[in-house]
Design a protein around this motif. Sequence first.
Motif, short mmCIF file in Angstrom:
data_model
loop_
_atom_site.label_atom_id
_atom_site.label_comp_id
_atom_site.label_asym_id
_atom_site.label_seq_id
_atom_site.Cartn_x
_atom_site.Cartn_y
_atom_site.Cartn_z
N ALA A 18 0.83 -1.21 0.00
CA ALA A 18 0.00 0.00 0.00
C ALA A 18 0.86 1.25 0.00
O ALA A 18 0.55 2.23 -0.67
CB ALA A 18 -0.94 -0.01 1.20
N ILE A 19 1.96 1.21 0.75
CA ILE A 19 2.87 2.35 0.76
C ILE A 19 3.43 2.57 -0.64
O ILE A 19 3.51 3.70 -1.11
CB ILE A 19 3.99 2.14 1.79
CG1 ILE A 19 3.40 2.21 3.21
CG2 ILE A 19 5.11 3.16 1.62
CD1 ILE A 19 4.33 1.75 4.30
N ASN A 20 3.76 1.50 -1.33
CA ASN A 20 4.26 1.60 -2.69
C ASN A 20 3.21 2.22 -3.61
O ASN A 20 3.53 3.09 -4.43
CB ASN A 20 4.67 0.21 -3.20
CG ASN A 20 5.26 0.26 -4.59
OD1 ASN A 20 6.03 1.16 -4.91
ND2 ASN A 20 4.89 -0.69 -5.42
N SER A 37 4.26 -2.06 -10.65
CA SER A 37 5.17 -3.19 -10.44
C SER A 37 4.40 -4.50 -10.51
O SER A 37 3.17 -4.52 -10.54
CB SER A 37 5.86 -3.06 -9.09
OG SER A 37 4.92 -3.31 -8.05
N SER A 38 5.13 -5.56 -10.48
CA SER A 38 4.51 -6.88 -10.51
C SER A 38 3.78 -7.16 -9.20
O SER A 38 3.03 -8.13 -9.11
CB SER A 38 5.57 -7.95 -10.74
OG SER A 38 6.53 -7.91 -9.69
N GLU A 39 3.96 -6.32 -8.17
CA GLU A 39 3.30 -6.52 -6.89
C GLU A 39 1.84 -6.09 -6.90
O GLU A 39 1.10 -6.43 -6.00
CB GLU A 39 4.04 -5.75 -5.79
CG GLU A 39 5.45 -6.24 -5.56
CD GLU A 39 6.22 -5.36 -4.59
OE1 GLU A 39 5.96 -4.15 -4.56
OE2 GLU A 39 7.06 -5.90 -3.89
N VAL A 40 1.41 -5.32 -7.89
CA VAL A 40 0.04 -4.82 -7.90
C VAL A 40 -0.97 -5.96 -7.88
O VAL A 40 -1.92 -5.93 -7.08
CB VAL A 40 -0.19 -3.85 -9.06
CG1 VAL A 40 -1.66 -3.51 -9.20
CG2 VAL A 40 0.62 -2.58 -8.85
N PRO A 41 -0.86 -7.00 -8.72
CA PRO A 41 -1.83 -8.09 -8.63
C PRO A 41 -1.81 -8.75 -7.24
O PRO A 41 -2.86 -9.16 -6.74
CB PRO A 41 -1.37 -9.08 -9.71
CG PRO A 41 -0.64 -8.23 -10.69
CD PRO A 41 0.05 -7.17 -9.85
N GLU A 42 -0.65 -8.81 -6.62
CA GLU A 42 -0.56 -9.38 -5.27
C GLU A 42 -1.34 -8.51 -4.29
O GLU A 42 -2.07 -9.02 -3.43
CB GLU A 42 0.91 -9.47 -4.84
CG GLU A 42 1.10 -10.05 -3.46
CD GLU A 42 2.56 -10.07 -3.03
OE1 GLU A 42 2.79 -10.40 -1.87
OE2 GLU A 42 3.45 -9.74 -3.84
#
Length: 60
Positions: A18-20, A37-42
């Motif tokens: 969330a901070i990202n 980033s690839s973290e969004v789906p996560e």
Amino acid sequence: MQASADARELAAQVRPLAINVNDLDHRARAGEAVALSSEVPELIELLREVRALLGDRTAA
């Protein structure tokens, strides 16, 4: 009790993502080029899990 522990565990996973997202939003609003980033789906999946645990409170 278990739901509370599950929520804390999910919060620990969501917080850095969330901070990202907040940083990306701030930079985009400032006119800087940003990329998801690839973290969004996560993050989206974790938020769905949180909603399932806590229920949809937007109607309340």
